[in-house]
Design a protein around this motif. Structure first.
Motif, PDB file in Angstrom:
ATOM      1  N   ASP A   1     -19.236 -73.890  36.335  1.00  0.00           N
ATOM      2  CA  ASP A   1     -18.321 -72.460  36.115  1.00  0.00           C
ATOM      3  C   ASP A   1     -18.909 -71.293  37.248  1.00  0.00           C
ATOM      4  OD1 ASP A   1     -17.116 -73.395  33.952  1.00  0.00           O
ATOM      5  OD2 ASP A   1     -18.250 -72.634  32.314  1.00  0.00           O
ATOM      6  N   TRP A   2     -19.933 -71.638  37.586  1.00  0.00           N
ATOM      7  CA  TRP A   2     -20.505 -70.384  38.514  1.00  0.00           C
ATOM      8  C   TRP A   2     -19.732 -70.746  39.990  1.00  0.00           C
ATOM      9  CZ3 TRP A   2     -23.295 -71.836  42.713  1.00  0.00           C
ATOM     10  CH2 TRP A   2     -23.662 -73.182  42.859  1.00  0.00           C
TER      11      TRP A   2
ATOM     12  N   TRP B   1     -16.079 -69.911  40.121  1.00  0.00           N
ATOM     13  CA  TRP B   1     -15.898 -68.484  40.335  1.00  0.00           C
ATOM     14  C   TRP B   1     -16.234 -67.893  41.830  1.00  0.00           C
ATOM     15  CZ3 TRP B   1     -18.855 -64.161  41.762  1.00  0.00           C
ATOM     16  CH2 TRP B   1     -18.344 -62.838  41.556  1.00  0.00           C
TER      17      TRP B   1
ATOM     18  N   ASP C   1     -10.025 -66.561  35.752  1.00  0.00           N
ATOM     19  CA  ASP C   1     -11.375 -66.591  35.781  1.00  0.00           C
ATOM     20  C   ASP C   1     -12.115 -65.895  34.739  1.00  0.00           C
ATOM     21  OD1 ASP C   1     -11.267 -67.697  38.410  1.00  0.00           O
ATOM     22  OD2 ASP C   1     -10.749 -65.893  39.201  1.00  0.00           O
TER      23      ASP C   1
END
Length: 135
Positions: free
Chosen positions: A6-7, A10, A29
């Motif tokens: 996820d990081w 993004w 997002d």
């Protein structure tokens, strides 16, 4: 298909300088925010970004002693603001008028095309148009 963490998913648009996609579609997002928060964020984000250019312009005014260097830096700030506005204009305008696009569903409800949980109301349907909420 390889799923990114996820990081990393993004940060990739930020590193690729895909600013319009990151700002214009935050619901992709950031799923925790509702449509109106995303809409306000998108419409007002260029103002926040332009404030950074204004701060740099004022900083140059106060800290550069050489008038030629100061003027050169300030000219670049103004040029960057103009380019930024030209790039963001289409994206922000499209997002700003998005709430006006409504469609009638089979059950008779009139809903927004981009957020179908929000019902639209025509000014003609209101008894008092001055006190009518569009949504």
């Amino acid at each position: 298909v390889i799923k990114l963490p996820d990081w990393l998913a993004w940060i990739m648009p930020v590193l690729s300088l895909n600013f319009p996609d990151l700002v214009m579609s935050p619901e992709c997002d950031y799923t925790a925010y509702d449509y109106w928060f995303n809409w306000l964020f998108t419409v007002f984000s260029p103002v926040l970004c332009l404030s950074g250019f204004v701060v740099a312009y004022i900083y140059a005014e106060r800290n550069n002693q050489n008038p030629a260097e100061r003027k050169s830096f300030q000219d670049r700030c103004v040029q960057a603001m103009v380019i930024f506005i030209c790039v963001m204009y289409v994206f922000v305008t499209a997002k700003a008028i998005e709430p006006t696009f409504c469609q009638r569903l089979d059950d008779g409800r009139n809903v927004m095309m981009y957020a179908q949980d929000i019902e639209c109301q025509s000014l003609l349907d209101c008894e008092d148009p001055l006190n009518c909420s569009y949504f």
